[in-house]
Design a protein around this motif. Structure first.
Motif, PDB file in Angstrom:
ATOM      1  N   LEU A 120      58.244 -84.318 -30.483  1.00 50.25           N
ATOM      2  CA  LEU A 120      58.386 -84.849 -31.840  1.00 50.25           C
ATOM      3  C   LEU A 120      58.332 -83.784 -32.944  1.00 50.25           C
ATOM      4  N   PRO A 121      57.372 -82.833 -32.899  1.00 51.24           N
ATOM      5  CA  PRO A 121      57.300 -81.859 -33.994  1.00 51.24           C
ATOM      6  C   PRO A 121      58.569 -81.010 -34.166  1.00 51.24           C
ATOM      7  N   CYS A 122      59.381 -80.898 -33.112  1.00 47.00           N
ATOM      8  CA  CYS A 122      60.589 -80.072 -33.219  1.00 47.00           C
ATOM      9  C   CYS A 122      61.514 -80.554 -34.340  1.00 47.00           C
ATOM     10  N   TYR A 123      61.463 -81.862 -34.625  1.00 40.19           N
ATOM     11  CA  TYR A 123      62.353 -82.394 -35.656  1.00 40.19           C
ATOM     12  C   TYR A 123      61.961 -81.942 -37.059  1.00 40.19           C
ATOM     13  N   LEU A 124      60.792 -81.324 -37.178  1.00 36.15           N
ATOM     14  CA  LEU A 124      60.386 -80.762 -38.472  1.00 36.15           C
ATOM     15  C   LEU A 124      60.838 -79.317 -38.613  1.00 36.15           C
ATOM     16  N   ALA A 125      61.447 -78.755 -37.566  1.00 33.97           N
ATOM     17  CA  ALA A 125      61.644 -77.308 -37.504  1.00 33.97           C
ATOM     18  C   ALA A 125      63.005 -76.827 -37.981  1.00 33.97           C
ATOM     19  N   GLY A 126      63.919 -77.704 -38.238  1.00 36.40           N
ATOM     20  CA  GLY A 126      65.241 -77.248 -38.641  1.00 36.40           C
ATOM     21  C   GLY A 126      66.123 -76.949 -37.444  1.00 36.40           C
ATOM     22  N   GLU A 127      67.332 -76.514 -37.715  1.00 38.75           N
ATOM     23  CA  GLU A 127      68.336 -76.284 -36.673  1.00 38.75           C
ATOM     24  C   GLU A 127      67.930 -75.188 -35.693  1.00 38.75           C
ATOM     25  N   ALA A 128      67.410 -74.096 -36.223  1.00 35.74           N
ATOM     26  CA  ALA A 128      67.089 -72.929 -35.389  1.00 35.74           C
ATOM     27  C   ALA A 128      65.713 -72.415 -35.769  1.00 35.74           C
ATOM     28  N   PHE A 129      64.956 -72.023 -34.750  1.00 30.83           N
ATOM     29  CA  PHE A 129      63.576 -71.603 -35.011  1.00 30.83           C
ATOM     30  C   PHE A 129      63.123 -70.666 -33.906  1.00 30.83           C
ATOM     31  N   THR A 130      62.128 -69.859 -34.227  1.00 30.38           N
ATOM     32  CA  THR A 130      61.528 -69.003 -33.207  1.00 30.38           C
ATOM     33  C   THR A 130      60.359 -69.751 -32.565  1.00 30.38           C
ATOM     34  N   PHE A 179      68.809 -63.808 -33.615  1.00 33.71           N
ATOM     35  CA  PHE A 179      67.414 -63.410 -33.745  1.00 33.71           C
ATOM     36  C   PHE A 179      66.980 -63.588 -35.189  1.00 33.71           C
ATOM     37  N   SER A 180      65.686 -63.807 -35.376  1.00 32.37           N
ATOM     38  CA  SER A 180      65.169 -63.936 -36.734  1.00 32.37           C
ATOM     39  C   SER A 180      65.150 -62.578 -37.408  1.00 32.37           C
ATOM     40  N   ALA A 181      65.401 -62.561 -38.709  1.00 30.68           N
ATOM     41  CA  ALA A 181      65.089 -61.389 -39.517  1.00 30.68           C
ATOM     42  C   ALA A 181      63.576 -61.406 -39.644  1.00 30.68           C
ATOM     43  N   ALA A 182      62.915 -60.357 -39.216  1.00 29.08           N
ATOM     44  CA  ALA A 182      61.476 -60.498 -39.018  1.00 29.08           C
ATOM     45  C   ALA A 182      60.628 -59.531 -39.834  1.00 29.08           C
ATOM     46  N   GLY A 183      61.201 -58.906 -40.840  1.00 29.70           N
ATOM     47  CA  GLY A 183      60.393 -58.011 -41.678  1.00 29.70           C
ATOM     48  C   GLY A 183      59.751 -56.934 -40.838  1.00 29.70           C
ATOM     49  N   GLN A 216      63.772 -64.133 -30.783  1.00 34.08           N
ATOM     50  CA  GLN A 216      64.863 -65.001 -30.352  1.00 34.08           C
ATOM     51  C   GLN A 216      64.813 -66.335 -31.105  1.00 34.08           C
ATOM     52  N   LEU A 217      65.981 -66.809 -31.531  1.00 34.64           N
ATOM     53  CA  LEU A 217      66.064 -68.140 -32.134  1.00 34.64           C
ATOM     54  C   LEU A 217      66.403 -69.190 -31.070  1.00 34.64           C
ATOM     55  N   TYR A 218      65.781 -70.341 -31.185  1.00 33.06           N
ATOM     56  CA  TYR A 218      66.001 -71.468 -30.270  1.00 33.06           C
ATOM     57  C   TYR A 218      66.485 -72.684 -31.052  1.00 33.06           C
ATOM     58  N   ARG A 219      67.026 -73.655 -30.311  1.00 29.15           N
ATOM     59  CA  ARG A 219      67.321 -74.961 -30.896  1.00 29.15           C
ATOM     60  C   ARG A 219      67.065 -76.033 -29.841  1.00 29.15           C
ATOM     61  N   LEU A 220      66.916 -77.283 -30.301  1.00 29.75           N
ATOM     62  CA  LEU A 220      66.836 -78.411 -29.362  1.00 29.75           C
ATOM     63  C   LEU A 220      68.152 -78.502 -28.615  1.00 29.75           C
ATOM     64  N   LYS A 221      68.106 -78.736 -27.303  1.00 26.25           N
ATOM     65  CA  LYS A 221      69.345 -78.954 -26.556  1.00 26.25           C
ATOM     66  C   LYS A 221      70.106 -80.128 -27.170  1.00 26.25           C
TER      67      LYS A 221
END
Lengths: 225, 225
Positions: free
Chosen positions: A148-158, A196-200, A206-211
């Motif tokens: 469930l929390p993945c739906y708060l994360a946006g399209e792509a996330f680390t 990949f995330s711009a990470a300062g 690595q960026l992930y997404r829900l299948k």
């Protein structure tokens, strides 16, 4: 018979939740008319039997009209009812809850939608305070054993971003290694090739997404987090 | 506005579940009038705004009137809605599910209540087949991480009896040692002083009951069974 049915006011309300800086917030709108004129309320309104396919369809219509948001995840929460919750009469509200990433609310650009922290709610119309509390309890409970929390994360996330979302909802720090193992076990994420995330100061992550095939159904975590 | 509200038919239905010889069964009643005259249906009917305090109260009234049963556990399942599920018009049914020990149904002595195996349902009225399937899925899911199955066990039961109930609902054999450990962890049972099962060829076994303060709330199993 017809007389009895007239007396039930049938509405749908939506608890639209998002995370802003690790704080769980709910979308509210000021009511334009009585009852509770000028008091904050959940997006909602009457069921339209002429056009609504069901109460879920009504909930999506309310969100589209009042917040311009199409939520990636919408689930029925519960139905609230009784003679006292709405001054217009004995009423039913079929309540849904939706999760959206914070930037989706920003992009929808509805100036009259305000976000309130669920731990510090203003005065709300009807029994909407009890409804918000029920939704928050459901979300926090389900966070322990689902995607469930993945739906708060946006399209792509680390993975560190996702872990921070789970931690914010569960209110506790999680072990990084076991969190990653659970995410692998759930088999619901896919790495986005070459992204990949711009990470300062940090190493890019690595960026992930829900299948894609899992975007509208929950995945359960065997034995919880 | 009044016109739209007239068009929503507001009903409550109850999925009353019990275990008979390890088979999960649902209580059905033949309808006495159209629509679906003489077809099996869940106990249910119109909300009475004049007298019902809320939809839960309406559900308890239906059960009392139609089955003479006061269930030890009743929970809201979901609300089903739409233009096609009831020929009388666009309708809502707020559905509850209840668990009762098999002997409670026998004692209520309602000759017109029949029990059907949930895996072999007869033709049902309205969308009641989908409703029963949703209830069974909820019960089986919750059995994995809560005290819910205890409500099927009656006032007093041995741990082997309780384990057989969990196994029947989950459809799998459970390890006796870890099952007992989980029951102890949940801290929801108490031994009934001096009471043992008559056990035939077996050693008499201690009888347990749900702690009185937990009789109307679920206890959750950390990390599931």
């Amino acid at each position: 018979m017809q007389k009895m049915m007239q007396q039930v006011v049938c509405t749908v309300d939506v608890v639209l939740l998002t995370l802003q800086d690790s704080a769980l917030k709910v979308a509210l709108l000021k009511r334009g008319r009585a009852p509770f004129k000028d008091v904050q309320a959940l997006p909602g309104g009457y069921i339209h039997p002429d056009t609504d396919a069901d109460t879920r369809d009504a909930a999506l219509r309310m969100l589209a009209q009042k917040t311009a948001i199409q939520p990636p995840y919408l689930e029925q929460l519960a139905t609230f009812s009784g003679p006292a919750r709405d001054p217009r009469g004995w009423s039913i509200s079929v309540v849904y809850y939706a999760l959206v990433p914070f930037d989706v609310i920003g992009q929808a650009g509805q100036a009259d939608v305000t976000l309130a922290s669920v731990d510090k709610l203003p005065r709300l119309s009807f029994d909407h305070r009890a409804i918000v509390n029920t939704a928050v309890q459901r979300l926090r409970g389900k966070s322990q054993y689902s995607s469930l929390p993945c739906y708060l994360a946006g399209e792509a996330f680390t993975l560190p971003q996702l872990q921070r979302i789970y931690e914010a909802l569960m209110g506790e720090a999680l072990n990084k290694v076991s969190f990653r193992r659970k995410m692998v076990e759930m088999d619901m994420l896919e790495a986005i090739a070459g992204e990949f995330s711009a990470a300062g100061a940090h190493r890019p992550a690595q960026l992930y997404r829900l299948k894609p095939e899992l975007r509208d159904q929950l995945t359960l975590i065997a034995r919880g987090l």
